[in-house]
Design a protein around this motif. Sequence first.
Motif, PDB file in Angstrom:
ATOM      1  N   GLY A   1       0.779  -1.229   0.000  1.00  0.00           N
ATOM      2  CA  GLY A   1       0.000   0.000   0.000  1.00  0.00           C
ATOM      3  C   GLY A   1       0.807   1.274   0.000  1.00  0.00           C
ATOM      4  N   ALA A   2       2.018   1.247   0.523  1.00  0.00           N
ATOM      5  CA  ALA A   2       2.859   2.454   0.532  1.00  0.00           C
ATOM      6  C   ALA A   2       4.004   2.317  -0.473  1.00  0.00           C
ATOM      7  N   PHE A   3       4.834   1.303  -0.293  1.00  0.00           N
ATOM      8  CA  PHE A   3       5.980   1.113  -1.180  1.00  0.00           C
ATOM      9  C   PHE A   3       5.515   0.759  -2.594  1.00  0.00           C
ATOM     10  N   GLY A   4       4.617  -0.208  -2.703  1.00  0.00           N
ATOM     11  CA  GLY A   4       4.132  -0.644  -4.017  1.00  0.00           C
ATOM     12  C   GLY A   4       3.415   0.461  -4.769  1.00  0.00           C
ATOM     13  N   VAL A   5       2.567   1.213  -4.081  1.00  0.00           N
ATOM     14  CA  VAL A   5       1.855   2.317  -4.723  1.00  0.00           C
ATOM     15  C   VAL A   5       2.842   3.388  -5.185  1.00  0.00           C
ATOM     16  N   THR A   6       3.852   3.655  -4.398  1.00  0.00           N
ATOM     17  CA  THR A   6       4.866   4.636  -4.798  1.00  0.00           C
ATOM     18  C   THR A   6       5.519   4.219  -6.106  1.00  0.00           C
ATOM     19  N   ILE A   7       5.910   2.952  -6.191  1.00  0.00           N
ATOM     20  CA  ILE A   7       6.614   2.446  -7.369  1.00  0.00           C
ATOM     21  C   ILE A   7       5.700   2.411  -8.594  1.00  0.00           C
ATOM     22  N   THR A   8       4.457   1.981  -8.402  1.00  0.00           N
ATOM     23  CA  THR A   8       3.578   1.779  -9.557  1.00  0.00           C
ATOM     24  C   THR A   8       2.713   2.972  -9.918  1.00  0.00           C
ATOM     25  N   ALA A   9       2.486   3.904  -8.987  1.00  0.00           N
ATOM     26  CA  ALA A   9       1.572   5.012  -9.262  1.00  0.00           C
ATOM     27  C   ALA A   9       2.240   6.380  -9.170  1.00  0.00           C
ATOM     28  N   ASN A  10       2.921   6.667  -8.078  1.00  0.00           N
ATOM     29  CA  ASN A  10       3.466   8.016  -7.896  1.00  0.00           C
ATOM     30  C   ASN A  10       4.715   8.271  -8.735  1.00  0.00           C
ATOM     31  N   ILE A  11       5.650   7.353  -8.730  1.00  0.00           N
ATOM     32  CA  ILE A  11       6.887   7.564  -9.484  1.00  0.00           C
ATOM     33  C   ILE A  11       6.630   7.700 -10.982  1.00  0.00           C
ATOM     34  N   PRO A  12       5.811   6.852 -11.612  1.00  0.00           N
ATOM     35  CA  PRO A  12       5.554   7.064 -13.041  1.00  0.00           C
ATOM     36  C   PRO A  12       4.947   8.445 -13.341  1.00  0.00           C
ATOM     37  N   ARG A  13       4.100   8.942 -12.477  1.00  0.00           N
ATOM     38  CA  ARG A  13       3.542  10.281 -12.672  1.00  0.00           C
ATOM     39  C   ARG A  13       4.627  11.350 -12.504  1.00  0.00           C
ATOM     40  N   ASN A  14       5.518  11.130 -11.546  1.00  0.00           N
ATOM     41  CA  ASN A  14       6.638  12.071 -11.370  1.00  0.00           C
ATOM     42  C   ASN A  14       7.537  12.085 -12.603  1.00  0.00           C
ATOM     43  N   GLU A  15       7.782  10.918 -13.166  1.00  0.00           N
ATOM     44  CA  GLU A  15       8.633  10.837 -14.355  1.00  0.00           C
ATOM     45  C   GLU A  15       7.978  11.547 -15.539  1.00  0.00           C
ATOM     46  N   ALA A  16       6.664  11.376 -15.689  1.00  0.00           N
ATOM     47  CA  ALA A  16       5.948  12.068 -16.767  1.00  0.00           C
ATOM     48  C   ALA A  16       5.995  13.578 -16.555  1.00  0.00           C
ATOM     49  N   LEU A  17       5.892  14.008 -15.298  1.00  0.00           N
ATOM     50  CA  LEU A  17       5.964  15.438 -15.000  1.00  0.00           C
ATOM     51  C   LEU A  17       7.358  15.978 -15.329  1.00  0.00           C
ATOM     52  N   ALA A  18       8.385  15.202 -15.052  1.00  0.00           N
ATOM     53  CA  ALA A  18       9.759  15.628 -15.335  1.00  0.00           C
ATOM     54  C   ALA A  18       9.981  15.833 -16.833  1.00  0.00           C
ATOM     55  N   GLU A  19       9.276  15.082 -17.644  1.00  0.00           N
ATOM     56  CA  GLU A  19       9.400  15.236 -19.093  1.00  0.00           C
ATOM     57  C   GLU A  19       8.869  16.588 -19.580  1.00  0.00           C
ATOM     58  N   LEU A  20       8.097  17.276 -18.740  1.00  0.00           N
ATOM     59  CA  LEU A  20       7.561  18.583 -19.112  1.00  0.00           C
ATOM     60  C   LEU A  20       8.540  19.716 -18.809  1.00  0.00           C
ATOM     61  N   ALA A  21       9.674  19.400 -18.204  1.00  0.00           N
ATOM     62  CA  ALA A  21      10.664  20.439 -17.887  1.00  0.00           C
ATOM     63  C   ALA A  21      11.049  21.176 -19.156  1.00  0.00           C
ATOM     64  N   GLY A  22      11.005  22.487 -19.079  1.00  0.00           N
ATOM     65  CA  GLY A  22      11.302  23.321 -20.234  1.00  0.00           C
ATOM     66  C   GLY A  22      10.066  23.675 -21.047  1.00  0.00           C
ATOM     67  N   ASP A  23       8.953  22.993 -20.770  1.00  0.00           N
ATOM     68  CA  ASP A  23       7.696  23.245 -21.484  1.00  0.00           C
ATOM     69  C   ASP A  23       6.566  23.486 -20.482  1.00  0.00           C
ATOM     70  N   GLU A  24       6.920  23.994 -19.302  1.00  0.00           N
ATOM     71  CA  GLU A  24       5.941  24.150 -18.221  1.00  0.00           C
ATOM     72  C   GLU A  24       4.797  25.105 -18.552  1.00  0.00           C
ATOM     73  N   GLU A  25       5.002  26.023 -19.463  1.00  0.00           N
ATOM     74  CA  GLU A  25       4.000  27.065 -19.734  1.00  0.00           C
ATOM     75  C   GLU A  25       2.993  26.693 -20.823  1.00  0.00           C
ATOM     76  N   SER A  26       3.146  25.537 -21.453  1.00  0.00           N
ATOM     77  CA  SER A  26       2.228  25.167 -22.536  1.00  0.00           C
ATOM     78  C   SER A  26       0.880  24.724 -21.974  1.00  0.00           C
ATOM     79  N   GLU A  27      -0.133  24.750 -22.815  1.00  0.00           N
ATOM     80  CA  GLU A  27      -1.468  24.282 -22.411  1.00  0.00           C
ATOM     81  C   GLU A  27      -1.447  22.780 -22.147  1.00  0.00           C
ATOM     82  N   ARG A  28      -0.657  22.053 -22.924  1.00  0.00           N
ATOM     83  CA  ARG A  28      -0.519  20.606 -22.706  1.00  0.00           C
ATOM     84  C   ARG A  28       0.022  20.331 -21.303  1.00  0.00           C
ATOM     85  N   SER A  29       1.018  21.098 -20.891  1.00  0.00           N
ATOM     86  CA  SER A  29       1.586  20.941 -19.549  1.00  0.00           C
ATOM     87  C   SER A  29       0.573  21.305 -18.472  1.00  0.00           C
TER      88      SER A  29
END
Length: 161
Positions: free
Chosen positions: A99-127
Motif C-alpha cells: 500500500g505504501a511502497f508498491g503504490v509509490t513504485i507503480t503510481a506516484n513515481i511514473p507520474r513524477n517521471e511524466a511530469l519531469a518530461e515537461l521540464a522546459g515546457d511548463e508554460e504550454s497548455e498541454r503541460s
Amino acid sequence: MISGPYFVLVVMAALWCGLASGVFVAFSTFVMRGLGALPAGRGIAAMNAINIAAVNPAFMAAFLGAAALCVMVTVVTFVVWPDQGTVTLLLGCTLYLLGAFGVTITANIPRNEALAELAGDEESERSAAYWRRYLREWVAWNHIRGAAAFAATVSFVLALT
C-alpha cells in the motif's frame, strides 16, 4: 509474546512506517494544495524540484528503511511464528509493502517521471492540462499510501499490545 530483539524490530518498523505516513500526509494536506494554488508552470517546476530533492539520504532512509524493516519483520515472523500477533504483524508488513511502497513504485513515481518530461515546457497548455490531472491522480494515490503506512503503524502497535 513478542520480546527481545524481535520486539525492538517491530517497534522500529512501527516508528519508520509512522514517519513515512507523516511525510505522505503532509504532502496530501498542505504541500500539494500549496503547489496546486500556483500557476501551472510554477507548480510543475516546483514539484519537479521537490522530486529531485526527495532523492536524498534522509528521505530514502525513512521510505526504504520502513520497507526493509517490514521485510525483516515478515521473515522473522515466519521463522518465530509467535503465539500472538502473527496475523497483525503480517498485515502491517503487507499494508506498507503493497500500500505504501508498491503504490509509490507503480503510481506516484511514473507520474513524477511524466511530469519531469515537461521540464522546459511548463508554460504550454498541454503541460497545464497534465498538471491538473497529475494533481488529482498523484494526491489520490498519495492518500492511499499515507493511509496504508498509517494502518501498518497501527497494526504493529496492536501486535505489541
